[in-house]
Design a protein around this motif. Structure first.
Motif, PDB file in Angstrom:
ATOM      1  N   PHE A 207       1.076  -1.378   0.018  1.00 53.24           N
ATOM      2  CA  PHE A 207      -0.066   0.104  -0.026  1.00 53.24           C
ATOM      3  C   PHE A 207       0.782   1.355  -0.104  1.00 53.24           C
ATOM      4  CE2 PHE A 207      -3.940  -2.041   2.460  1.00 53.24           C
ATOM      5  CZ  PHE A 207      -3.938  -2.960   1.557  1.00 53.24           C
ATOM      6  N   ALA A 208       0.301   2.376  -0.670  1.00 50.45           N
ATOM      7  CA  ALA A 208       0.910   3.642  -0.545  1.00 50.45           C
ATOM      8  C   ALA A 208      -0.088   4.786  -0.156  1.00 50.45           C
ATOM      9  CB  ALA A 208       1.861   3.800  -1.797  1.00 50.45           C
ATOM     10  N   GLY A 209       0.202   5.466   0.438  1.00 49.33           N
ATOM     11  CA  GLY A 209      -0.837   6.846   0.756  1.00 49.33           C
ATOM     12  C   GLY A 209      -0.203   8.021   0.957  1.00 49.33           C
ATOM     13  N   ALA A 210      -0.898   8.842   0.554  1.00 47.01           N
ATOM     14  CA  ALA A 210      -0.535  10.319   0.774  1.00 47.01           C
ATOM     15  C   ALA A 210      -1.430  11.327   1.265  1.00 47.01           C
ATOM     16  CB  ALA A 210       0.015  10.967  -0.627  1.00 47.01           C
ATOM     17  N   LEU A 211      -1.337  12.256   2.064  1.00 49.36           N
ATOM     18  CA  LEU A 211      -2.040  13.235   2.528  1.00 49.36           C
ATOM     19  C   LEU A 211      -2.679  14.211   1.279  1.00 49.36           C
ATOM     20  CD1 LEU A 211      -0.655  14.775   5.749  1.00 49.36           C
ATOM     21  CD2 LEU A 211      -2.424  13.085   5.632  1.00 49.36           C
ATOM     22  N   SER A 212      -4.058  14.243   1.335  1.00 45.86           N
ATOM     23  CA  SER A 212      -4.811  15.246   0.349  1.00 45.86           C
ATOM     24  C   SER A 212      -4.165  16.562   0.552  1.00 45.86           C
ATOM     25  CB  SER A 212      -6.300  15.163   0.563  1.00 45.86           C
ATOM     26  OG  SER A 212      -6.589  15.621   1.916  1.00 45.86           O
TER      27      SER A 212
END
Length: 247
Positions: free
Chosen positions: A33-38
């Motif tokens: 998984f990879a995630g970034a703040l909006s």
């Protein structure tokens, strides 16, 4: 909720090199998984990959989603996509898709309070979207597309309805339902020698065609269900139908 605190608390979470306020983690074998703040810091834009993670593609996808999230969601709040994406590393993706919590329901089981704050973001292809998908259609498309395969080929937007008097196969739904282009080709081929049979198919522009068999193949524009049928050959028909899904 402090999204940064939640994500950095995931097992094996680490900064995603190449993008600020972004992280990677692996919740299970074969999953990355990879995630970034909006941009406003209020949501998590998350990309999931099964057996196909590509860091550079993840960075490019999440950066594009962050920069264009408002425009993407304005197009469709459930299943919005925007073209103009340039995928790195030889990938052919040309769009980025953002999927709403009502569609993906991610984290509903173990972290339901996080679900409303997560938009899934995936690289995609422009031919896969009509732009006006309903919530029900979005859920179905999400299940069919399997966008967590980052090495996948396009799955063009296609809805179909059919009935065949020879094979006795027919649609089980009242209207046209989503399907794979391979199924469309198969049903078109099986019209041969089946009087009274038909296949209707709809592309992402919501244009519809109806194909019937009357001692040969006949196709008509069916947007208003009053098109004039014209005779065609199977080869011409297969080329024509494929072209409508690519356009």
């Amino acid at each position: 909720m402090d999204i940064r605190e939640v994500v950095t608390g995931f097992r094996d979470a680490a900064p995603l090199e190449g993008l600020d306020d972004a992280w990677t983690w692996a919740p299970a074998p074969r999953l990355d998984f990879a995630g970034a703040l909006s941009a406003d810091g209020k949501r998590l834009l998350q990309l999931n990959a099964r057996d196909s993670f590509d860091k550079d593609l993840a960075v490019a996808t999440l950066a594009f989603a962050r920069a264009h999230e408002e425009e993407i969601v304005a197009r469709n709040p459930y299943f919005g996509a925007l073209d103009g994406f340039e995928a790195p590393g030889g990938h052919r993706f040309d769009s980025v898709l953002c999927i709403a919590p009502e569609v993906h329901e991610f984290y509903d089981y173990d972290r339901p309070e996080l679900t409303p704050l997560v938009r899934l973001a995936f690289p995609a292809y422009s031919v896969e979207f009509a732009g006006d998908e309903s919530l029900k259609e979005a859920i179905t498309r999400f299940d069919l597309m399997r966008p967590n395969n980052l090495g996948r080929d396009p799955l063009p937007f296609l809805k179909m309805r059919f009935a065949n008097t020879r094979t006795l196969g027919r649609s089980t739904n009242k209207g046209r339902g989503f399907t794979d282009p391979r199924n469309l080709e198969s049903e078109l081929r099986q019209l041969d020698g089946s009087p009274g049979s038909f296949v209707e198919f709809e592309n992402r522009h919501r244009h519809v065609w109806r194909v019937e068999w009357h001692d040969g193949y006949y196709v008509a524009v069916w947007d208003t269900q009053d098109g004039e049928p014209r005779e065609t050959t199977l080869g011409e028909l297969l080329e024509f139908s494929a072209a409508q899904l690519r356009g």
